[in-house]
Motif scaffolding. Structure first.
Motif, PDB file in Angstrom:
ATOM      1  N   CYS A 109       0.836  -1.209   0.000  1.00  0.00           N
ATOM      2  CA  CYS A 109       0.000   0.000   0.000  1.00  0.00           C
ATOM      3  C   CYS A 109       0.870   1.257   0.000  1.00  0.00           C
ATOM      4  O   CYS A 109       0.585   2.206  -0.733  1.00  0.00           O
ATOM      5  CB  CYS A 109      -0.930  -0.011   1.218  1.00  0.00           C
ATOM      6  N   ARG A 110       1.933   1.265   0.794  1.00  0.00           N
ATOM      7  CA  ARG A 110       2.831   2.425   0.816  1.00  0.00           C
ATOM      8  C   ARG A 110       3.463   2.652  -0.558  1.00  0.00           C
ATOM      9  O   ARG A 110       3.545   3.780  -1.037  1.00  0.00           O
ATOM     10  CB  ARG A 110       3.917   2.236   1.876  1.00  0.00           C
ATOM     11  N   ALA A 111       3.883   1.580  -1.202  1.00  0.00           N
ATOM     12  CA  ALA A 111       4.499   1.702  -2.528  1.00  0.00           C
ATOM     13  C   ALA A 111       3.483   2.203  -3.556  1.00  0.00           C
ATOM     14  O   ALA A 111       3.809   3.045  -4.394  1.00  0.00           O
ATOM     15  CB  ALA A 111       5.078   0.361  -2.969  1.00  0.00           C
ATOM     16  N   LEU A 112       2.271   1.687  -3.476  1.00  0.00           N
ATOM     17  CA  LEU A 112       1.238   2.129  -4.413  1.00  0.00           C
ATOM     18  C   LEU A 112       0.871   3.587  -4.194  1.00  0.00           C
ATOM     19  O   LEU A 112       0.671   4.347  -5.154  1.00  0.00           O
ATOM     20  CB  LEU A 112      -0.007   1.239  -4.278  1.00  0.00           C
ATOM     21  N   GLY A 123      -5.194   0.798  -6.441  1.00  0.00           N
ATOM     22  CA  GLY A 123      -4.436  -0.336  -5.936  1.00  0.00           C
ATOM     23  C   GLY A 123      -4.258  -0.256  -4.433  1.00  0.00           C
ATOM     24  O   GLY A 123      -4.301  -1.269  -3.725  1.00  0.00           O
ATOM     25  N   CYS A 124      -4.066   0.956  -3.938  1.00  0.00           N
ATOM     26  CA  CYS A 124      -3.912   1.167  -2.499  1.00  0.00           C
ATOM     27  C   CYS A 124      -5.189   0.760  -1.763  1.00  0.00           C
ATOM     28  O   CYS A 124      -5.119   0.158  -0.683  1.00  0.00           O
ATOM     29  CB  CYS A 124      -3.572   2.625  -2.235  1.00  0.00           C
ATOM     30  N   GLN A 162      -5.526  -1.980   1.155  1.00  0.00           N
ATOM     31  CA  GLN A 162      -6.157  -1.660   2.436  1.00  0.00           C
ATOM     32  C   GLN A 162      -7.261  -2.656   2.780  1.00  0.00           C
ATOM     33  O   GLN A 162      -7.452  -2.993   3.951  1.00  0.00           O
ATOM     34  CB  GLN A 162      -6.705  -0.244   2.425  1.00  0.00           C
ATOM     35  N   ASP A 163      -7.969  -3.140   1.783  1.00  0.00           N
ATOM     36  CA  ASP A 163      -8.985  -4.174   2.026  1.00  0.00           C
ATOM     37  C   ASP A 163      -8.333  -5.436   2.595  1.00  0.00           C
ATOM     38  O   ASP A 163      -8.857  -6.049   3.536  1.00  0.00           O
ATOM     39  CB  ASP A 163      -9.743  -4.523   0.744  1.00  0.00           C
ATOM     40  N   GLU A 164      -7.204  -5.832   2.034  1.00  0.00           N
ATOM     41  CA  GLU A 164      -6.469  -7.009   2.535  1.00  0.00           C
ATOM     42  C   GLU A 164      -6.009  -6.766   3.970  1.00  0.00           C
ATOM     43  O   GLU A 164      -6.141  -7.640   4.825  1.00  0.00           O
ATOM     44  CB  GLU A 164      -5.270  -7.304   1.625  1.00  0.00           C
TER      45      GLU A 164
END
Length: 74
Positions: free
Chosen positions: A35-38, A46-47, A51-53
């Motif tokens: 998430c940080r990379a996205l 994509g983030c 975050q859902d995961e």
């Protein structure tokens, strides 16, 4: 037809449950890194998926009282 198997011993069942929680913690931490990379690359859709995961993994760990595996209070 498969042959019947013996049930897991209590120690084996506890070890398997612990392993499953640790895998969930790793999935959470991987999703957080992803998430940080996205977010850094402005891929906000994509983030949201990452975050859902993270949310799903956190809920599983919270239900088991093991938020400590991801640095949270249990």
């Amino acid at each position: 037809m498969s042959a019947p198997t013996a049930p897991l011993s209590p120690a084996a069942a506890a070890a398997l449950a612990s392993l499953e929680l640790r895998v969930t913690a790793v999935r959470y931490l991987d999703a957080a890194d992803h998430c940080r990379a996205l977010a850094a690359s402005a891929d906000f859709d994509g983030c949201l998926a990452a975050q859902d995961e993270m949310r799903m993994c956190r809920c599983q760990l919270e239900a088991a009282g093991r938020l400590d595996l991801i640095g949270g209070a249990s």
